[in-house]
Structures are given as C-alpha cells and as structure tokens.
Design a protein around this motif. Sequence first.
Motif, PDB file in Angstrom:
ATOM      1  N   ILE A 114      71.802  37.604  30.489  1.00  0.00           N
ATOM      2  CA  ILE A 114      72.677  36.738  31.268  1.00  0.00           C
ATOM      3  C   ILE A 114      71.888  35.922  32.281  1.00  0.00           C
ATOM      4  CG2 ILE A 114      74.565  36.789  32.946  1.00  0.00           C
ATOM      5  CD1 ILE A 114      75.670  39.074  31.201  1.00  0.00           C
TER       6      ILE A 114
ATOM      7  N   TRP B  27      77.422  26.314  23.589  1.00  0.00           N
ATOM      8  CA  TRP B  27      77.086  26.877  24.895  1.00  0.00           C
ATOM      9  C   TRP B  27      78.318  27.293  25.673  1.00  0.00           C
ATOM     10  CZ3 TRP B  27      72.351  24.584  27.852  1.00  0.00           C
ATOM     11  CH2 TRP B  27      71.230  24.668  27.013  1.00  0.00           C
TER      12      TRP B  27
ATOM     13  N   GLY C 221      79.297  30.600  24.431  1.00  0.00           N
ATOM     14  CA  GLY C 221      78.244  31.535  24.804  1.00  0.00           C
ATOM     15  C   GLY C 221      78.313  31.902  26.280  1.00  0.00           C
ATOM     16  N   ALA C 222      78.601  30.910  27.133  1.00  0.00           N
ATOM     17  CA  ALA C 222      78.715  31.167  28.565  1.00  0.00           C
ATOM     18  C   ALA C 222      79.898  32.090  28.838  1.00  0.00           C
ATOM     19  CB  ALA C 222      78.879  29.856  29.327  1.00  0.00           C
TER      20      ALA C 222
ATOM     21  N   ILE D 198      75.961  36.641  21.884  1.00  0.00           N
ATOM     22  CA  ILE D 198      75.628  35.612  22.870  1.00  0.00           C
ATOM     23  C   ILE D 198      74.495  34.734  22.333  1.00  0.00           C
ATOM     24  CG2 ILE D 198      74.750  35.209  25.201  1.00  0.00           C
ATOM     25  CD1 ILE D 198      76.130  37.744  26.090  1.00  0.00           C
ATOM     26  N   TYR D 199      73.485  35.395  21.779  1.00  0.00           N
ATOM     27  CA  TYR D 199      72.355  34.655  21.223  1.00  0.00           C
ATOM     28  C   TYR D 199      72.839  33.726  20.119  1.00  0.00           C
ATOM     29  CZ  TYR D 199      67.881  33.630  19.086  1.00  0.00           C
ATOM     30  OH  TYR D 199      66.788  32.989  18.582  1.00  0.00           O
TER      31      TYR D 199
ATOM     32  N   PHE E  22      65.685  33.163  25.897  1.00  0.00           N
ATOM     33  CA  PHE E  22      66.533  31.983  26.033  1.00  0.00           C
ATOM     34  C   PHE E  22      65.804  30.813  26.684  1.00  0.00           C
ATOM     35  CE2 PHE E  22      69.424  35.444  25.526  1.00  0.00           C
ATOM     36  CZ  PHE E  22      70.374  34.921  24.675  1.00  0.00           C
TER      37      PHE E  22
ATOM     38  N   PHE F 166      74.632  30.724  21.523  1.00  0.00           N
ATOM     39  CA  PHE F 166      73.764  29.805  22.248  1.00  0.00           C
ATOM     40  C   PHE F 166      72.771  29.102  21.350  1.00  0.00           C
ATOM     41  CE2 PHE F 166      75.107  30.783  26.435  1.00  0.00           C
ATOM     42  CZ  PHE F 166      74.589  29.768  27.202  1.00  0.00           C
TER      43      PHE F 166
ATOM     44  N   GLY G 147      78.836  35.502  27.945  1.00  0.00           N
ATOM     45  CA  GLY G 147      77.930  36.006  28.977  1.00  0.00           C
ATOM     46  C   GLY G 147      78.700  36.506  30.175  1.00  0.00           C
TER      47      GLY G 147
ATOM     48  N   ILE H  45      70.524  33.043  30.161  1.00  0.00           N
ATOM     49  CA  ILE H  45      71.418  31.932  29.806  1.00  0.00           C
ATOM     50  C   ILE H  45      71.876  31.176  31.052  1.00  0.00           C
ATOM     51  CG2 ILE H  45      72.216  32.851  27.600  1.00  0.00           C
ATOM     52  CD1 ILE H  45      74.783  33.681  28.906  1.00  0.00           C
TER      53      ILE H  45
END
Lengths: 288, 286
Positions: free
Chosen positions: B125, A252, A255-256, A242-243, B233, A246, A259, B128
């Motif tokens: 989560i 993104w 990544g979303a 995820i990191y 983040f 992002f 997530g 983000i």
Amino acid sequence: MQGDVKRLSLILLFAPFALWIVLLIILPHLGMVYLSLREKVAPRVYEFGFGNYIDFIQEPIYWNTLLRTGSMSILVTVLALLIGFPIAYYIAKIAGRRSRGALFLLCLIPLWVSDLIRAFGWILLLRETGVISTSLQTMGLISEPVEFLYNDATVIVGLVYTVILFMIVPLVSTLDGMDDAMVEAGYNLGGSGPTVLRRIIIPYAMPGIVAGCIVVFMLTAGSYLTPILLGGKNSSWFTEQIYDQFITRFNWESGAAFGFLLLAFTSLVVWAGLRLTGQNLANTVAKN
Amino acid sequence: MAVSTHNKGFLLGYRLYVGAFFVFLAAPLIAAGTFAFNDSLFPALPWQGFTLDWFFNDTEPKLGMFHDRRLLRGLYYSGVIGVLVASLSVFVATCNAFLFVRGEFPAKNFFYILMILPLVIPGVILGISILVMASNIANGMEDNFSIEIEMLRPGLPLVVLGQFSFITTITSLVISARLKKFDSSMEEAALNLGATRARVLRTVTLPFLRPAIIAAWIVAFLVSFENFNTTLFLVGSEAPLTITMFDRMAKVGSTPVLNAVSFFLIIGSGLLALVSVLVQRDPPET
C-alpha cells in the motif's frame, strides 16, 4: 533569547519529520482514497462515486480473496505465536548465559535474508523434483514423485516461516526483562506449570505478544512473494489482486480502492487486537 | 532457571523441540545456498559433484553470477538504493530522536503515533499510494505546464522514497532508544567547562549515539536490500536485485546461478547483521 534558540531548533528538528510524514505518508494515502472514489464513465472521463467499492462487493472473487487473506493471516499469526512462544521463552529464560546470545543471533541473522531467497529455498525442498520428494523416493517410502507445492498448507508453513522471527524477537526482549523470582514465587505458592504460565508469564509478556502479533499479521496480510511462489497461480492472495489491477489491467482507480480496503481491514484487526488486550501502539510496536 | 527442573523428561522434550525449530529455520537457507556448488544445470538432487562455476564461469550455459550482466546490474542498483535509503533515513531518524526524546511540544503523543504508523502499513500500500501521488503530480505538471518531471515516474528516485517512507520509522526507534539512555549531566558538564552547544553535540552527544547510528544504518541497508513489496510498484528500468531475481525465477525458471546469488546474499547479510549487533554491544567502559 534562550527561548528563541530553543524554538528555532525545535522547528528545525520538526521540519524533516513533517516533510517525511506529510509528503510520503499522509498525502499519498489521501490521494489513494481520492483516486479510489473516481469512477471511470468513459475514456478519460471520471465521476465522483463509490463505483469501485460497489464493484468489489458485487464480485465474489474479490471479497472472497480479502476474507481468505484475512483469515489465513490470522491463522498464521496464531500459529506463529504458538510455535514461537516456547522458543522465545527458552532463549530468554532457560538457555544458559552463553548459549542465549548465540541462539538469539541465530534468530536475528535469517531475519535479514530476503523473503525471495527463503521462498526459493522452500521451492527447492518441496517441489516435485525437490529434495524431500527425491529423498523419500530413494528411501523407498514413495514410489512416484510427490508435489508438495501449490497447496494451502504449504503456503501457511511458508508464511509462518517467513514471519515467525518477527514474533520471537519482541517476545525474547519482553521475557528477558521478567524477574525469574516472579516465576519461582508462583511455583512456591503451589501453582502448577500451566497456572504459572497463565497467571504470571503470559500477562507479563503481553506487550511483547501484542507487538509480535501486530507485526506478524501486517506482514502476512501484506505479503506478496510467499503466497505467489509457494501457492502458485491459485494462491488468491489480496495483494496479488492489487498488483493485477495496477500493473496488469492498468485500472488504478479500482486498484486504489482495493488498497484502501486492505489497509482498512488490517487497521481494523490491529485496532481490535489492541482494544481486546488493553495495549496501545506506542508501548508495544515501538518498544523494540 | 525459570522452569521446574524436576521433570527431566519435559526438559528433554523441550530441548528437542527447540532443536527441531532451528533445523526448520535453517533448512531452506541451506537448500538455497548448497545447490550453488552442485555441478548440474538444475538446482536439484542428485549431487553431481562440487563446482564454483555458478560463481565464476564466464560461458553459457553455466554463466556464473559474477559474469551475469543483469544480475550484477541488479546488485549494483540494490547497493545504490540501499546506501541512499540508509543515509537519508538515518539522518531524518537522528533528527526524530532529538525531537521526540528531548523536545517538548503540543500533541507530542499524537505525532509519536504518526511516526510509528508507517510500520503497520502494508508495504504494497505504501508502494501504490506513493506511485499514485507521484504520477498525479507528474501528470498535472505535464498537462498544465508541459514540464516532464522524469524523477516522478517509476524509477530509482521513487524506489528510494518508497523504501525511505517506512525504514525511517525503524531507524528512528533504534536511535531514540539509545538517546533515551544518555545521561544529560555529561552535556551539562561540557557546557560548564565552556564548550559551545555545537561542540557539545559534536564531541559528546553524537559519539554516544554512534553505535546506534551505525547499527541503524546497517539495518536500514539490509531492509532496503531485501525489500520487494514496496519496490515492486515503484521500479522502473533500474531494477534492484530482488526484482531481477524474481523475474528470472518466474520467466526463465530457476538455475543454480540463483543459488549462487542466494549464497552470496545469505553470507553477506548475515555478516552485516552480525556487525550491527556487535556495534550495539556496550563497550566495557560505559
């Protein structure tokens, strides 16, 4: 008049709660789901679709990492329960009145030390030039420096270490409320140690066990520092992906989607755990 | 004693296990703390003698933590963020406690579950999702009205909001637990004696809640101080200490100055945790 005042104060009390939950929890998560359903078709041009999720399924590295994170987190949770339960039982039921408080405090204090410092401590102990390798060499047990870092076993030990207190603390509070007479009655009725444990102690401690397991599982699956610092580049933990999406790739949308997948996966495990044990969120996690 | 004590061997083995566990618990903390006093450029054996240089020395290569600008700035930002998060979350948590312990309203159970939920959302989560929302709003404002809202770009305000979003659940649970124990006949007595509602709240109810409010504040501060996942983040140029230390570890490699910081934080958070436990102990008169 009295009723109006009551209603007004209720609304005033409800406002901060609603602002907090709606603005910082509900809307951001809806936004994340929405973003994950946007496909990049050209620079700054997006289409609605499941492309980010299809990418996830088509790339084995991604779903392997999620599966690996999930299964290792379950293993860590089980280990934390097996190692932590006897400790919690000792603190709550066997230690004398005085040492009980002291032992519990000893458990509470490291709880508030950052994961970063704990992982740093493990690195100093376990790396090639670390304390354990050097000491073993001095004792003549090994002839060359040994690297204990960067393997799965170390990551698991490190994760169990990081989360185990979140298992022990709720267990101690639950077991503390158990009447010793229940256990004595079990023995008097001819039950053996394992029978008493299985039929009396564990059912009584169930809310604490479930609470501990949920928190430990969530913390493990969502952890970032421990797998990276102790596992090195090849730790393949899902939060790292995820990191990566992002911050490193600035993708993104994907990544979303990752997530959301992590959230869905952990929620599913927690829900299944609550279902299997017949507990609910309010009487387990919220009890502490 | 809730175990059969006839079996001496079993009990001895049990005690050894508990002892071994506490050694396991302490070992990395001791390792992280002790090397702060080693007079060497690397946090490793052999022991080169005792020194306080890693705290107080003001020249390279042994720059002590109290002269290291970046670490001190990190410490300062962590402190600022911690105080803001703790104060904000304790305020909302006190409202939540009254809302859920005293209030009667439809779908209360559902809202209660909503209140607990942030505790079971992974911190990454939360980070983000708040980042995404803040950026969406900021971009929307910029594109449509050409207003740049600095506050919604990664930085201190977002870090505070991100940490606040889940720490409030923890503080709410602590304060609610105390409010549940409150004997409401004390309020009634004060009302009967002619006190106004506001005065009862100020002189009876809030003093009763004070230990829990202090403990919740300390816990919130500690959780905020050590938070990494959510902060990662949302962080801008004002990096708190955990982020600064992580960067240092990843890029420069570890030097004993990080051990000095670790020692400082272990002692500091240990003492604060001790205070939070002690204030929650009931004084003898209640």
